[in-house]
Motif scaffolding. Structure first.
Motif, mmCIF file in Angstrom:
data_model
loop_
_atom_site.group_PDB
_atom_site.id
_atom_site.type_symbol
_atom_site.label_atom_id
_atom_site.label_comp_id
_atom_site.label_asym_id
_atom_site.label_seq_id
_atom_site.Cartn_x
_atom_site.Cartn_y
_atom_site.Cartn_z
ATOM 1 N N GLU A 192 47.762 35.561 34.065
ATOM 2 C CA GLU A 192 47.520 34.987 35.380
ATOM 3 C C GLU A 192 48.694 34.119 35.781
ATOM 4 O O GLU A 192 48.960 33.107 35.167
ATOM 5 N N LYS A 573 37.253 43.140 33.168
ATOM 6 C CA LYS A 573 37.946 42.089 33.919
ATOM 7 C C LYS A 573 38.954 41.366 33.028
ATOM 8 O O LYS A 573 38.911 41.456 31.817
ATOM 9 N N ASN A 574 39.828 40.607 33.671
ATOM 10 C CA ASN A 574 40.861 39.842 32.973
ATOM 11 C C ASN A 574 41.818 40.762 32.222
ATOM 12 O O ASN A 574 42.338 40.403 31.184
ATOM 13 N N MET A 578 44.348 42.819 36.759
ATOM 14 C CA MET A 578 43.788 41.662 37.443
ATOM 15 C C MET A 578 44.668 41.178 38.588
ATOM 16 O O MET A 578 44.202 40.980 39.707
ATOM 17 N N ARG A 582 44.183 41.086 42.782
ATOM 18 C CA ARG A 582 44.331 39.857 43.584
ATOM 19 C C ARG A 582 45.303 40.087 44.732
ATOM 20 O O ARG A 582 45.050 39.682 45.870
ATOM 21 N N GLU A 639 36.851 34.919 38.981
ATOM 22 C CA GLU A 639 37.956 35.783 39.406
ATOM 23 C C GLU A 639 37.690 36.372 40.788
ATOM 24 O O GLU A 639 38.616 36.524 41.602
#
Length: 1008
Positions: A192, A573-574, A578, A582, A639
């Motif tokens: 991230e 997820k993650n 990811m 976004r 998220e």
């Protein structure tokens, strides 16, 4: 014995690592141990022995070497697995070193004997044996040559400015990063980039010591030499730049001078490209000038070598190899993955040192290949370091100050600058705007907008006269990026470029100066996007751009469906998709779509927006329907909020948030970025939803007191250079809660480490401008009297519709009761007030009673459990009960009321005006006489439920359990918070005890 001193130190370290309780168990077991029939140390001698005394007794009774075996045997019986493994390994090292010394002495003695027998000619032979040329100190000369070569290789970096493309000095551009020298298991496996960093938040919240590069290999608390260091960090955080700086500083004589004779750099991206078999020597010679060097001489002292392995996470295949396939000969050629695995597992050059950089995503895979690593983490830039970077980037005091001040005023941008790669992009965009004399405010809030502005500026500069070429090249680059992301591919060869009909000269003409697309290795056929985040951005752009006929003719790529991408992303997820997802949300903003069409001359697809909304709705409904959310599911929900924030589309966000019945996050440390994203989402909650944050750390957190603070300070001593900045205000979240569009009916922030400043930032106006707000729970936060004063301002407003206010254990005292009484005397909406666990005292309750007597007050339930009340306040309570006709439930449990106080209460309850339906007097001084008084009251008021316990009869016990169950919603979060904190510290101190406690509690909960 020559190794007696070493073994003594070894035993002391082993015993020091035991907790006091385990040390007692060790001594007890030792006093009954008959090791190999040698008897046991008398219990009387061990009873008062400390660790050093115990060590001396072991060595005296069993002998030095046998003492180690005895200790290992006792550790094994007690199931101290880690201690056994550690002591056995260290013991073998000590014995091995002593044996080597013995062999060296014996060999030297033989050489002296031979020289004495051979006469003068022996000296020449001796010199050859040692590999030393007395006339020409080859080793020293080559070290100097190697250092000069490394300086030449690493002192320059290509400037990533969008229109300059020049090289700059690494020392002039590099800005020191925050590094924390400790390992904590990462709770999420994501790369991230737009985050202030969860570990950075914990750094401030827990006062963790910072470390510098020069101490990474210093011994830890147990004084063990650190041989392997893992330097982890998120995408774009500066791992590779730090690795290059280490190489440069060592070569310049600024770092590790006495520790390492040679430092070698191994690039994992290059390792992926090697198809022929190589040896460890070949990997070393890749670093050397002209690929040549005295390799045998270099390998003679492996303990003076450091291998810097950069980008472990970029290896395209695992290193899960069997032990028998590894190799110890540094000159034997093997597949390069076997060589690397042998180095990591200490099969080859066992005494060498390793420094490995990686993203957290590959941490688990890396751990399987290492022995006793020490962990450090790059946190990014602090506030001061961000300022320093701006000044180094701009090179002009006035412009740097102007740009930095602008960014500092925008909390979002300032937070984004925590990550070096984003800091560089923001600086680049701002520099271009300043040069064009444009308004800096056009730099938007989100990562997507900054990347988009950067790209549009770049394309405008290079393709002013060729719009079609710009569109075609962009489409091809995006298709290349999208294919790479789906295939988890970050390195591209010429065949990959040809597949997408990309012409190499055109790429260079477009991106040479900006380095957006750069040569990554010495092989000219291999390329990569300058950073993975750029590839993720281009991949997202590919799904948004609308293909036109002219572009399709010049490209071999076809359009991909966004639903296919979301289907892959959904189950895990993650993961690696990811950030791409976004960016997808970020590219849906109407203004940005218009900007793209205007500046990039590209058409965009409106269908993608509908697909994303449908996907979001399905995900939101699925998460909302779960009765219990595990850790991953809570982060999946968070998220989704980041995705909505990235879009900055309020209408889109309102439609999306309608699918959440409530927002529930528990036991999560929310960063400033998390708060900003959550704030954006809650202000777009228009359907009377509820927000529950239980035991979540908001912002930086508040200073702790008592034994927790003492233990934390002992575990993580504060670096004297770091100021304590922890003044939690949850400011970002408050902005969303105050928004007129926010229609939450319930806000619960229990156990969120809020301070007295929170109600001030929440603003009293929130309590009456939001007419939907019915319940506010701020329990288990240190609001204090000053915090409550701000809340009372809101309660007094005639438009306030709040019905339930929960302030359990909020550090309130008698001093706040006057303000609260004034609020209660004017507020007509509040029906339930929870003040348990606060030190209100008798005088405080007397003040509250005055407010509760007022005709305007409509309070129906008052809970003052454990508020340090005595019989002295019962007269005021009795007077209240005889006048107030709205109060239906009064909870006085957990106080110090006795017969005289209860008798006074009974008088008030008996009054005809009293409408009380439940009176709770449990956990007070209820004796037989008091019980009789309550029995009489029960006969007079048969409809009144009276809870009290004199002696715990079977029936009373059942009622007690019923009471606890009825109030479980109030206390569950706080209890879980205590349990979590306690277990965390137990695990830090000794994981075996923590595991036993955890299993015991799990069994208890299952039985309940």
């Amino acid at each position: 014995m020559k190794n007696r001193s070493s073994i003594s130190d070894l035993l002391v370290r082993a015993l020091d690592n035991l907790s006091q309780e385990d040390f007692k168990r060790f001594k007890d077991k030792l006093s009954h141990s008959d090791f190999k029939g040698n008897g046991n140390i008398p219990q009387g001698q061990l009873e008062n022995a400390d660790r050093i005394d115990t060590k001396n007794l072991l060595m005296k009774f069993y002998g030095a070497e046998a003492a180690v075996d005895v200790t290992i045997d006792i550790f094994t019986q007690l199931n101290f697995r880690y201690a056994v493994e550690k002591l056995r390994e260290d013991g073998e090292k000590v014995l091995s070193q002593e044996k080597e010394k013995t062999v060296e002495v014996e060999e030297e003695t033989r050489r002296k004997d031979r020289r004495r027998d051979l006469g003068p000619c022996a000296e020449i032979h001796h010199t050859k044996e040692q590999g030393v040329d007395n006339l020409s100190p080859k080793g020293s000369d080559y070290q100097k040559e190697y250092r000069e070569h490394i300086q030449g290789e690493y002192q320059k970096i290509e400037d990533r400015n969008a229109r300059m493309g020049e090289h700059v000095n690494l020392d002039q551009r590099y800005t020191e990063l925050l590094i924390i020298k400790e390992y904590r298991q990462r709770e999420e496996k994501e790369h991230e980039i737009i985050t202030r960093g969860r570990k950075h938040t914990e750094l401030m919240a827990h006062q963790t010591s910072l470390a510098k590069i020069n101490v990474l290999f210093d011994p830890g608390r147990n004084q063990q030499i650190t041989k392997t260091v893992v330097l982890q960090g998120a995408a774009g955080i500066g791992k590779t730049m730090t690795a290059r700086k280490i190489m440069l500083d060592w070569a310049a004589g600024k770092l590790y001078q006495k520790k390492f004779d040679y430092v070698f750099y191994i690039n994992c991206r290059k390792i992926n490209l090697v198809t022929v078999e190589q040896s460890m020597a070949d990997l070393v010679l890749d670093n050397c000038p002209n690929g040549k060097g005295p390799i045998k001489e270099i390998f003679e002292k492996p303990e003076k070598l450091l291998f810097l392995i950069d980008g472990f996470d970029e290896l395209n295949s695992g290193l899960d190899m069997e032990e028998d396939s590894l190799w110890s000969d540094p000159f034997e050629k093997k597949p390069v993955k076997i060589i690397l695995c042998s180095l990591l597992r200490k099969k080859v050059l066992q005494k060498s040192f390793l420094l490995i950089t990686t993203r957290p995503t590959a941490l688990e895979k890396l751990k399987q290949n290492l022995k006793f690593p020490c962990y450090a983490e790059i946190m990014g830039f602090s506030g001061e370091e961000r300022k320093e970077y701006f000044h180094k980037f701009f090179g002009d005091e006035k412009k740097a100050t102007q740009a930095f001040n602008f960014v500092k005023e925008n909390e979002m941008l300032f937070t984004m600058c925590f990550v070096p790669i984003v800091c560089w992009i923001i600086c680049t965009v701002m520099k271009q705007q300043m040069e064009k004399r444009e308004d800096l405010s056009q730099t938007s809030k989100t990562t997507t907008s900054v990347y988009l502005l950067f790209l549009s500026t770049l394309l405008t500069d290079h393709f002013a006269d060729s719009i079609q070429q710009s569109k075609t090249t962009l489409w091809k680059l995006c298709s290349l990026a999208a294919d790479g992301i789906l295939e988890r591919k970050i390195l591209f060869e010429e065949d990959d470029l040809k597949k997408h009909n990309l012409s190499l000269p055109k790429i260079h003409s477009l991106f040479l100066n900006t380095n957006v697309f750069q040569k990554d290795t010495e092989r000219e056929s291999v390329y990569s996007f300058i950073h993975l985040t750029f590839q993720e951005f281009f991949a997202a752009l590919f799904y948004v751009l609308e293909e036109d006929e002219e572009t399709m003719k010049k490209s071999l790529s076809s359009k991909k469906e966004v639903n296919s991408l979301l289907k892959i992303y959904g189950p895990s997820k993650n993961n690696y998709l990811m950030l791409t997802v976004r960016f997808l949300f970020g590219l849906l903003n109407k203004e940005r779509l218009n900007d793209m069409e205007k500046k990039l001359h590209c058409k965009t697809s409106s269908a993608v927006k509908l697909d994303l909304l449908k996907w979001f709705e399905a995900e939101a409904k699925k998460i909302s329907s779960l009765p219990y959310k595990d850790y991953e599911e809570l982060h999946d929900q968070l998220e989704l909020f980041h995705c909505l924030y990235e879009s900055q589309e309020e209408e889109f966000a309102k439609s999306a948030m309608d699918n959440f019945q409530d927002i529930r996050l528990e036991h999560i440390k929310l960063t400033t970025m998390d708060e900003i994203s959550l704030s954006f989402c809650v202000k777009n909650c228009c359907s009377k939803q509820s927000l529950y944050l239980c035991n979540c750390t908001l912002g930086i957190g508040e200073r702790e007191e008592g034994w927790i603070a003492k233990l934390r300070k002992w575990l993580f001593p504060l670096n004297p250079e770091i100021k304590d900045l922890r003044t939690s205000t949850a400011y970002s979240l408050c902005q969303g809660l105050k928004d007129p569009n926010c229609k939450l009916k319930t806000i619960s922030l229990s156990s969120c480490k809020l301070s007295s400043a929170f109600p001030e930032h929440l603003s009293p106006k929130t309590l009456f401008t939001n007419e939907s707000l019915e319940e506010l729970d701020l329990s288990a936060n240190k609001l204090g009297d000053s915090g409550l004063k701000h809340l009372c301002e809101g309660l007094k407003h005639p438009h306030c519709n709040l019905q339930i206010l929960l302030l359990w254990q909020c550090h309130l005292t008698t001093a706040c009761c006057e303000d609260l009484a004034a609020a209660l005397s004017t507020n007509q909406s509040l029906t339930e007030l929870e003040l348990s666990g606060n030190k209100l005292g008798d005088s405080g309750i007397k003040l509250l009673c005055e407010g509760l007597k007022h005709a305007r007050c409509k309070l129906q339930k008052l809970v003052v459990w454990d508020c340090q009340l005595t019989d002295a306040c019962c007269g005021a309570l009795s007077s209240l009960l005889s006048t107030n006709q709205s109060l239906r439930e009064l909870n006085l449990s957990g106080n110090k009321l006795s017969y005289s106080g209860v008798k006074l209460l009974s008088e008030g309850v008996k009054h005809p005006n009293c409408q009380l339906q439940k009176l709770d007097l449990s956990e007070n001084h209820i004796d037989e006489r008091t019980t009789k008084e309550l029995d009489v009251l029960q006969k007079i008021k048969p409809g009144l439920s009276i809870v009290h316990y004199a002696a715990l009869s079977p029936g009373a016990k059942q009622s007690w359990i019923s009471l606890l169950l009825s109030q479980r919603s109030t206390y569950t979060c706080r209890v879980l918070s205590w349990i979590a904190e306690f277990l965390w510290y137990i695990f830090v101190m000794h994981w075996e005890i923590g595991l036993v406690l955890l299993l015991s509690m799990a069994t208890l909960l299952i039985n309940i």
